[in-house]
Design a protein around this motif. Structure first.
Motif, mmCIF file in Angstrom:
data_model
loop_
_atom_site.group_PDB
_atom_site.id
_atom_site.type_symbol
_atom_site.label_atom_id
_atom_site.label_comp_id
_atom_site.label_asym_id
_atom_site.label_seq_id
_atom_site.Cartn_x
_atom_site.Cartn_y
_atom_site.Cartn_z
ATOM 1 N N MET A 151 0.819 -1.217 0.000
ATOM 2 C CA MET A 151 0.000 0.000 0.000
ATOM 3 C C MET A 151 0.856 1.271 0.000
ATOM 4 N N ALA A 152 0.383 2.271 -0.738
ATOM 5 C CA ALA A 152 1.083 3.560 -0.813
ATOM 6 C C ALA A 152 0.512 4.539 0.208
ATOM 7 N N ASP A 153 1.337 5.449 0.684
ATOM 8 C CA ASP A 153 0.868 6.514 1.568
ATOM 9 C C ASP A 153 0.195 7.594 0.721
ATOM 10 N N TYR A 154 -1.012 7.999 1.134
ATOM 11 C CA TYR A 154 -1.674 9.110 0.440
ATOM 12 C C TYR A 154 -2.772 9.661 1.338
ATOM 13 N N LYS A 155 -2.850 10.979 1.431
ATOM 14 C CA LYS A 155 -3.889 11.639 2.225
ATOM 15 C C LYS A 155 -4.793 12.446 1.311
ATOM 16 N N VAL A 156 -6.089 12.125 1.370
ATOM 17 C CA VAL A 156 -7.069 12.843 0.542
ATOM 18 C C VAL A 156 -7.324 14.234 1.113
ATOM 19 N N ALA A 157 -7.932 15.089 0.297
ATOM 20 C CA ALA A 157 -8.185 16.468 0.717
ATOM 21 C C ALA A 157 -9.115 16.530 1.924
ATOM 22 N N THR A 158 -10.003 15.551 2.063
ATOM 23 C CA THR A 158 -10.937 15.528 3.193
ATOM 24 C C THR A 158 -10.389 14.693 4.353
ATOM 25 N N TRP A 159 -9.080 14.616 4.456
ATOM 26 C CA TRP A 159 -8.418 13.802 5.468
ATOM 27 C C TRP A 159 -8.947 14.091 6.867
ATOM 28 N N SER A 160 -9.142 15.357 7.190
ATOM 29 C CA SER A 160 -9.563 15.730 8.550
ATOM 30 C C SER A 160 -10.991 15.288 8.848
ATOM 31 N N ASP A 161 -11.754 14.909 7.829
ATOM 32 C CA ASP A 161 -13.128 14.432 8.064
ATOM 33 C C ASP A 161 -13.148 12.997 8.575
ATOM 34 N N LEU A 162 -12.026 12.306 8.468
ATOM 35 C CA LEU A 162 -11.950 10.925 8.946
ATOM 36 C C LEU A 162 -11.483 10.919 10.397
ATOM 37 N N PRO A 163 -12.229 10.275 11.299
ATOM 38 C CA PRO A 163 -11.760 10.169 12.687
ATOM 39 C C PRO A 163 -10.374 9.543 12.753
ATOM 40 N N ALA A 164 -9.633 9.888 13.799
ATOM 41 C CA ALA A 164 -8.239 9.445 13.903
ATOM 42 C C ALA A 164 -8.108 7.927 13.875
ATOM 43 N N ASP A 165 -9.055 7.232 14.476
ATOM 44 C CA ASP A 165 -8.950 5.772 14.513
ATOM 45 C C ASP A 165 -9.563 5.117 13.284
ATOM 46 N N PHE A 166 -9.925 5.924 12.289
ATOM 47 C CA PHE A 166 -10.456 5.401 11.027
ATOM 48 C C PHE A 166 -9.398 5.412 9.926
ATOM 49 N N LYS A 167 -8.131 5.701 10.263
ATOM 50 C CA LYS A 167 -7.125 5.858 9.203
ATOM 51 C C LYS A 167 -5.740 5.585 9.746
ATOM 52 N N ASP A 168 -4.874 5.165 8.834
ATOM 53 C CA ASP A 168 -3.466 5.026 9.155
ATOM 54 C C ASP A 168 -2.854 6.422 9.215
ATOM 55 N N PRO A 169 -2.007 6.705 10.192
ATOM 56 C CA PRO A 169 -1.460 8.073 10.319
ATOM 57 C C PRO A 169 -0.773 8.579 9.054
ATOM 58 N N LYS A 170 -0.198 7.675 8.268
ATOM 59 C CA LYS A 170 0.491 8.098 7.046
ATOM 60 C C LYS A 170 -0.402 8.008 5.806
ATOM 61 N N GLY A 171 -1.607 7.500 5.982
ATOM 62 C CA GLY A 171 -2.507 7.396 4.829
ATOM 63 C C GLY A 171 -2.348 6.126 4.027
ATOM 64 N N LYS A 172 -1.807 5.090 4.657
ATOM 65 C CA LYS A 172 -1.637 3.820 3.951
ATOM 66 C C LYS A 172 -2.987 3.139 3.718
ATOM 67 N N TRP A 173 -3.954 3.387 4.606
ATOM 68 C CA TRP A 173 -5.312 2.884 4.451
ATOM 69 C C TRP A 173 -6.264 3.801 5.199
ATOM 70 N N TYR A 174 -7.525 3.770 4.833
ATOM 71 C CA TYR A 174 -8.550 4.483 5.585
ATOM 72 C C TYR A 174 -9.885 3.767 5.407
ATOM 73 N N TYR A 175 -10.692 3.787 6.470
ATOM 74 C CA TYR A 175 -12.025 3.192 6.400
ATOM 75 C C TYR A 175 -12.839 3.869 5.309
ATOM 76 N N ASP A 176 -13.748 3.096 4.700
ATOM 77 C CA ASP A 176 -14.661 3.730 3.746
ATOM 78 C C ASP A 176 -16.137 3.607 4.162
ATOM 79 N N TYR A 177 -16.611 2.412 4.504
ATOM 80 C CA TYR A 177 -18.027 2.260 4.857
ATOM 81 C C TYR A 177 -18.208 0.985 5.656
ATOM 82 N N THR A 178 -19.335 0.884 6.325
ATOM 83 C CA THR A 178 -19.640 -0.328 7.070
ATOM 84 C C THR A 178 -21.126 -0.634 6.998
ATOM 85 N N GLY A 179 -21.481 -1.857 7.366
ATOM 86 C CA GLY A 179 -22.868 -2.280 7.514
ATOM 87 C C GLY A 179 -22.911 -3.301 8.628
#
Length: 397
Positions: A151-179
């Motif tokens: 996985m590559a590090d990348y932070k989207v423009a809406t990075w701050s909209d993701l709770p801290a525990d919903f993402k890797d600090p470097k942007g290697k992954w981030y949650y998208d949705y759940t059910g």
């Protein structure tokens, strides 16, 4: 990830989910405005030309000179390779169509839509260096955690909209949705809705109960086992009771070794499917002409199981700019609202509520986000995966 271990009263949620199923078809697709809304004249003036190797290491749109530069670079690539995204899964049909409409110079190549998280990793590994390798992943946590080097590090423009525990600090992954894990059933075949897990062991379910693939390979199938464990009184730290339940289901002749799809549901080949709520809902009346009008969705009482999937970019993506533009698009309010319209809860939902970018009508229809459910931690998912690898085949086959 955190475990939110609670027991919830499911009745109201079941009603709400069924209400979703009845109204989803009427949900109007959110108009897709540009996720590149920040692209402006200044961005265009600052656009930078990167080599493919440089683009593969870009950690934000700023590396391209801003959104306009990112769009220009993605247009120049002209392709985006996605994998294991069925059109009926979390509204991906509309999401892909929206991207292609917004960025008509970029063709999306969608491979192996019914594949597993493990298939995503296998494709990235076996096709490394080829133009056909996947650019992005929508991947379960257990498989993700075993392959973070891809996985590559990348932070989207809406990075701050993701709770801290919903993402890797470097942007290697981030949650998208759940059910929530649910039971879908054809009401023409199963006349009475299941009310508890043990109902699935009864004679009415003989040769009828399917899950979404091999749980040693597919996150959704594995989650069916986790859910059976919790419904059996087990704990997230030890899913053996869940494996044992499927052993009993096999012995009763009720387990169906068929990979269920919307087509097998419509043909009657898989009358009962344990899977995420948003997928069962999509296969019912909410699916319109493609759905089964008799397909119903139940979230059983007792402990519920949820699981956020993760977005990630292939470190060796053949189209690195398009991959990053896709992530910017996915985390725009427009696409997060499309997840919501499918009955899935998007990762930025709370920020969208605060900023009033959520589609209020859709949110009212879907209902409040689930607050009480178990989600396995990364360590628990890893341990569960190890146990499944050693016990599933000998128990269920």
């Amino acid at each position: 990830m955190e475990e939110h271990a609670t027991t919830r009263g499911a009745g109201s949620r079941v009603a709400r989910r069924l209400a979703i199923a009845g109204t989803m078809a009427a949900v109007v697709a959110v108009a897709l405005t540009a996720c590149s809304g920040g692209a402006n004249t200044a961005d265009a003036a600052n656009a930078k030309t990167l080599t493919s190797a440089q683009a593969q290491k870009a950690t934000s749109a700023e590396a391209f000179g801003g959104m306009a530069g990112l769009v220009a670079a993605a247009n120049a690539e002209g392709h985006l390779n996605v994998i294991t995204l069925p059109p009926s899964w979390a509204n991906y049909g509309k999401i892909i169509a929206g991207f292609e409409k917004k960025y008509p110079k970029i063709k999306i190549n969608s491979e192996n839509p019914n594949g597993s998280s493990a298939d995503e990793v296998s494709a990235a590994t076996s096709q490394k260096g080829q133009t056909t390798a996947p650019d992005v992943f929508d991947i379960g946590t257990a498989v993700l955690d075993q392959n973070l080097d891809l996985m590559a590090d990348y932070k989207v423009a809406t990075w701050s909209d993701l709770p801290a525990d919903f993402k890797d600090p470097k942007g290697k992954w981030y949650y998208d949705y759940t059910g929530l894990m649910s039971v879908g059933y054809d009401s023409k075949v199963i006349k009475t809705a299941p009310k508890k897990l043990s109902d699935l062991l009864g004679a009415d379910y003989k040769g009828k109960v399917a899950i979404k693939g091999d749980p040693t390979q597919a996150n959704e199938a594995a989650s069916a086992v986790y859910w059976a464990d919790l419904q059996s009184g087990g704990k997230a730290d030890d899913i053996q009771p869940g494996i044992d339940f499927f052993g009993k289901l096999k012995q009763a002749g009720n387990f169906l070794s068929v990979l269920p799809t919307q087509a097998t549901v419509n043909s009657g080949e898989t009358p009962v499917v344990i899977q995420w709520s948003y997928n069962n809902l999509a296969w019912g009346p909410a699916g319109g002409s493609a759905g089964n009008p008799n397909w119903k969705t139940v979230v059983l009482p007792g402990t519920a199981l949820g699981s956020y999937y993760n977005q990630a970019i292939n470190a060796d993506a053949p189209n690195p700019a398009a991959a990053r533009l896709w992530e910017e698009y996915i985390y725009s309010p427009e696409v997060q609202n499309l997840y919501l319209a499918s009955g899935a809860y998007p990762a930025t939902l709370q920020a969208m509520i605060s900023k009033k970018t959520v589609d209020e009508g859709t949110l009212k229809t879907v209902g409040e986000p689930p607050k009480s459910f178990v989600q396995l931690t990364a360590d628990q998912a890893t341990a569960a995966g190890t146990l499944l690898s050693s016990k599933w085949s000998s128990t269920v086959g």
